[in-house]
Design a protein around this motif. Structure first.
Motif, PDB file in Angstrom:
ATOM      1  N   PHE B  16       0.860  -1.199   0.000  1.00 38.01           N
ATOM      2  CA  PHE B  16       0.000   0.000   0.000  1.00 38.01           C
ATOM      3  C   PHE B  16       0.878   1.225   0.000  1.00 38.01           C
ATOM      4  CE2 PHE B  16      -3.097  -2.976   1.930  1.00 38.01           C
ATOM      5  CZ  PHE B  16      -4.155  -2.755   1.070  1.00 38.01           C
ATOM      6  N   THR B  51      -6.802  -7.937   4.134  1.00 33.42           N
ATOM      7  CA  THR B  51      -6.323  -7.749   2.761  1.00 33.42           C
ATOM      8  C   THR B  51      -6.074  -9.108   2.106  1.00 33.42           C
ATOM      9  OG1 THR B  51      -5.291  -5.672   3.406  1.00 33.42           O
ATOM     10  CG2 THR B  51      -4.501  -6.680   1.374  1.00 33.42           C
ATOM     11  N   ASN B  54      -9.345 -10.595   1.196  1.00 33.71           N
ATOM     12  CA  ASN B  54      -9.906  -9.916   0.013  1.00 33.71           C
ATOM     13  C   ASN B  54      -9.219 -10.390  -1.271  1.00 33.71           C
ATOM     14  OD1 ASN B  54     -11.738  -8.470   1.478  1.00 33.71           O
ATOM     15  ND2 ASN B  54     -10.502  -6.613   1.601  1.00 33.71           N
ATOM     16  N   ILE B  59     -11.585  -9.794  -4.571  1.00 40.64           N
ATOM     17  CA  ILE B  59     -12.231  -8.481  -4.584  1.00 40.64           C
ATOM     18  C   ILE B  59     -11.171  -7.390  -4.431  1.00 40.64           C
ATOM     19  CG2 ILE B  59     -14.523  -9.195  -3.825  1.00 40.64           C
ATOM     20  CD1 ILE B  59     -13.852  -8.375  -1.023  1.00 40.64           C
ATOM     21  N   GLU B  60      -9.941  -7.800  -4.295  1.00 47.42           N
ATOM     22  CA  GLU B  60      -8.838  -6.851  -4.239  1.00 47.42           C
ATOM     23  C   GLU B  60      -7.661  -7.475  -4.998  1.00 47.42           C
ATOM     24  OE1 GLU B  60      -7.989  -5.560  -0.301  1.00 47.42           O
ATOM     25  OE2 GLU B  60      -6.689  -3.937  -1.003  1.00 47.42           O
ATOM     26  N   ARG B  79      -7.758  -7.087 -12.344  1.00 51.23           N
ATOM     27  CA  ARG B  79      -9.108  -7.107 -11.782  1.00 51.23           C
ATOM     28  C   ARG B  79      -9.835  -8.395 -12.158  1.00 51.23           C
ATOM     29  NH1 ARG B  79     -12.745  -1.710 -12.582  1.00 51.23           N
ATOM     30  NH2 ARG B  79     -14.609  -2.985 -12.692  1.00 51.23           N
TER      31      ARG B  79
END
Lengths: 534, 229
Positions: B16, B51, B54, B59-60, B79
């Motif tokens: 991140f 995270t 996900n 979804i991430e 994606r």
């Protein structure tokens, strides 16, 4: 049937389980419905007014006018030619121009129209105009029972004048009062009623006495008149100069000696001068005025018609203008196949004009009054122009409310994606909410508009009475004649149906559009970020 | 990938960016979940457990790495495709700490929502929803709205919803985090038992050591690395 899940969720967010309706949905749907209702009602009423004006104009001047482009005496030939065509129902030649009317020291210069009634059916429904123009008398212990004048009583020495002219000159048509002295019969059922009061009936008191054996005595002491009559076709007609009575109940014999007493008042006279007569008088020529009686007072419902007007016979106008064999035009009435559609009417007038080009012009009613309808159209568009932004403001309100919902439901949006919902499907939930609000609002708005149209008289009376009071009601109704408006339901007229459909679809479109922005925002939301949202 | 493995992550990394600073929360994580098994992930708050879940749920995105849902192999740096999203509805069930029940729907509608989304809504799904609610002990609340349920009841409903489509894997992110100890224990017992009965594998993120010990594999996420205990 499987309901798509975005639709299911959109519906449930508007109408949650265990709760009939959410506050937001209620406000949004009612808001849209009121908007749709107002737009439909305003436009429907505007169209109603247009329709009424259209009918009034056609009543006042027919479907078209044939106007000679130069002075011609050939008009009777044209009249015959026109009447020979099956599409032409009636032709009324007319003379028109200003005449000076004088009574004592009062003057009026009305537009005077001389109509030829010898050709049979008249284009103009003059009897209807006279009906609305009847002037009632008020007297103590007496009732005005004057019958409505009929166009049939129009003679060369009789004229009908508009209310404005009558007031200006202080004239009135003949009148008859039923006096309270009547004996033997109830006041409201005297056994006879006056059906005709000729212009030649003098001012006098009349006694109608039942003398038995189906015989009636009509007498007037002042006039030294006494006659005994048996009813003929239910009528008691004593001849010229007497009122004509009709038996109310021919099969019920009144008590012998029953008396009805009436008082008649002779119609006013006016003197008529034409410009030609005035010119001759100015040249020191002795020109006696033409004396005519007032046969009735008329009111043309079309406000565009001259307020100061007089109607007489064609011959009267010829006589006072000293112009024989001429005509100023013809009022024309066509069959409904021609008159029902403006384009057809226009083409038909062109068709009539083509072989007579240069001699006659055929002008349809809507061409002659185009200015007025342009004005009405402008007013209608102006109304729509004002209302559409109001609709858009409502759409903004819906968009903001739905956007707030998106922000409130961020984590729910993330969850739906996590559960396998496509982003577009999740976004469409909010778009569908806008669509549903628009759809329900449109349906409710159309329903409200139908109710408003159905109960328009009651609603308008309620509003008008509260604003202007009972006294003001008739004045307002005279100015805005709501009560005689023909506002058709959507199933009665395609025009009305298209008004309902247009505004209904407009509401659905704008509301759906309002849902697009929140939908777009929801669709592009990162589900992981949405789930982390606090 | 072993034929009995339902979910496998290889070299999963995630960084991140906060301003100029890069925080690497996941470093080359490898993870394998056999069918009908359970795995717990513990770790300090903010260490990247959610995270990781996900990323496993697609979804991430991860920065690098590969993910397998049974035979479907996916690159995690892009994606999720439309097919993957559609597949997720039946392959995975998710349970979160905050339940995320839709407040406008009643309990039964909330449970059957997953079937609606996957396009498999039918009468048998409604019957299955009732059966799951019975197993969870909340069948009597089927027509109530979530707002009238207690926290424990809400989480039971969320578990029933997650299991309705018979997912191969259930991802549970601190499902007892909002519950008291006793209720949390009950919910955890139900979660483990039902997963076992339904044949679903479970990945459980929890701070609770006792709950973690109840799973077949126990891991700890520390400094971006997933270590088996």
């Amino acid at each position: 049937m499987k309901i798509p899940w975005p639709f299911f969720l959109a519906w449930k967010q508007l109408f949650p389980s265990q709760k009939k309706v959410s506050f937001f949905s209620f406000l949004a749907v009612v808001g849209v419905a009121l908007g749709v209702n107002v737009m439909i009602v305003v436009v429907a009423f505007m169209k109603g007014f247009q329709h009424k004006f259209r009918e009034d104009i056609i009543d006042a001047q027919g479907h078209a006018r044939a106007i000679p482009l130069s002075r011609t005496k050939e008009w009777p030939k044209l009249q015959q030619e026109l009447l020979a065509q099956s599409e032409v129902l009636a032709v009324s030649p007319y003379l028109q121009g200003p005449l000076l009317l004088q009574r004592q020291s009062y003057h009026s210069v009305p537009l005077s129209i001389g109509i030829d009634l010898s050709g049979g059916k008249s284009v103009l429904p003059l009897d209807e105009f006279l009906q609305s123009g009847q002037m009632r008398m008020e007297a103590h212990n007496a009732v005005d029972v004057t019958p409505v004048p009929q166009i049939a009583s129009l003679q060369d020495d009789v004229v009908f004048v508009s209310q404005y002219v009558a007031n200006r000159l202080g004239v009135r048509p003949g009148a008859i009062l039923r006096m309270g002295k009547s004996k033997g019969l109830a006041d409201d059922q005297l056994g006879v009623k006056v059906v005709q009061l000729g212009v030649g009936v003098p001012s006098a008191e009349w006694e109608i006495v039942y003398i038995g054996d189906n015989q009636w005595s009509i007498r007037s002491a002042g006039l030294d008149f006494n006659t005994t009559l048996k009813p003929k076709d239910g009528l008691l007609d004593g001849g010229p100069g007497t009122p004509t009575f009709a038996l109310l109940s021919p099969f019920v014999e009144p008590e012998i000696g029953s008396v009805s007493i009436y008082q008649t008042f002779r119609s006013s006279t006016v003197e008529v001068f034409s410009p030609a007569m005035i010119e001759r008088a100015q040249a020191d020529e002795m020109v006696p005025p033409k004396e005519v009686r007032v046969g009735g007072i008329f009111e043309v419902p079309w406000q565009g018609f001259h307020a100061e007007a007089m109607i007489g016979t064609f011959r009267l106008l010829e006589d006072v203008r000293s112009s024989t064999g001429l005509c100023d035009g013809m009022f024309l009435k066509f069959s409904s196949q021609i008159s029902g559609n403006e384009d057809t009417l226009y083409s038909f007038c062109e068709q009539l004009e083509l072989p007579r080009s240069g001699d006659w012009a055929f002008v349809p009613w809507f061409v002659e009054n185009a200015w007025f309808f342009d004005l009405l159209k402008f007013e209608e568009y102006l109304m729509i122009l004002i209302m559409v932004p109001i609709g858009l403001v409502a759409a903004f309100a819906i968009a903001i409310a739905l956007m707030t919902t998106v922000l409130r439901k961020v984590r729910e949006i993330g969850l739906l994606v996590a559960m396998g919902g496509a982003r577009v499907a999740v976004g469409s939930i909010f778009c569908l909410q806008g669509f549903l609000i628009g759809l329900l609002g449109a349906v409710l708005g159309c329903g409200l508009a139908l109710l408003f149209i159905c109960f328009r008289d009651e609603i308008m009376s309620f509003i008008v009475v509260r604003i202007a009071g009972d006294e003001g009601k008739s004045g307002v109704a005279q100015f805005y004649d709501f009560y005689s408006l023909n506002v058709p339901y959507p199933w009665e007229s395609s025009e009305s149906a298209s008004t309902f459909l247009t505004f209904g679809l407009f509401a659905v479109f704008v509301s759906t559009l309002a849902g697009l922005i929140p939908a777009w925002r929801a669709a592009r939301m990162n589900p992981a970020d949405a789930l982390r949202n606090e | 990938m072993n034929s009995s493995t339902v979910l496998q992550g290889k070299e999963l990394s995630k960084t991140f960016r906060f301003g100029n600073e890069n925080i690497r929360v996941l470093q080359s994580i490898n993870l394998s979940l056999p069918a009908r098994s359970s795995l717990s992930i513990r770790g300090e708050s903010g260490c990247g457990k959610t995270t990781l879940l996900n990323i496993l749920a697609r979804i991430e995105n991860a920065d690098t790495g590969e993910l397998s849902w049974e035979d479907r192999i996916m690159r995690c740096d892009r994606r999720a495709s439309r097919n993957e999203v559609a597949h997720r509805a039946n392959f995975l069930g998710v349970v979160y700490q905050a339940y995320y029940l839709v407040p406008e729907l009643d309990v039964l509608e909330n449970v059957t929502l997953s079937a609606r989304i996957s396009g498999g809504m039918n009468q048998s799904m409604i019957e299955r929803a009732h059966s799951l609610l019975r197993q969870m002990g909340v069948e009597g609340k089927a027509r109530q709205i979530p707002g009238k349920l207690s926290g424990g009841e809400r989480q039971r409903v969320a578990i029933a919803r997650a299991l309705l489509n018979r997912p191969k894997v259930l991802l549970a992110d601190e499902p007892t985090g909002n519950l008291d100890e006793r209720t949390g224990g009950e919910v955890m017992d139900l979660l483990l038992n039902t997963c076992s009965q339904e044949g679903a594998s479970l990945i459980l993120v929890t701070h609770n050591l006792a709950f973690a010990r109840a799973t077949d594999q126990q891991t700890i996420l520390t400094e971006g690395k997933l270590n088996e205990v």
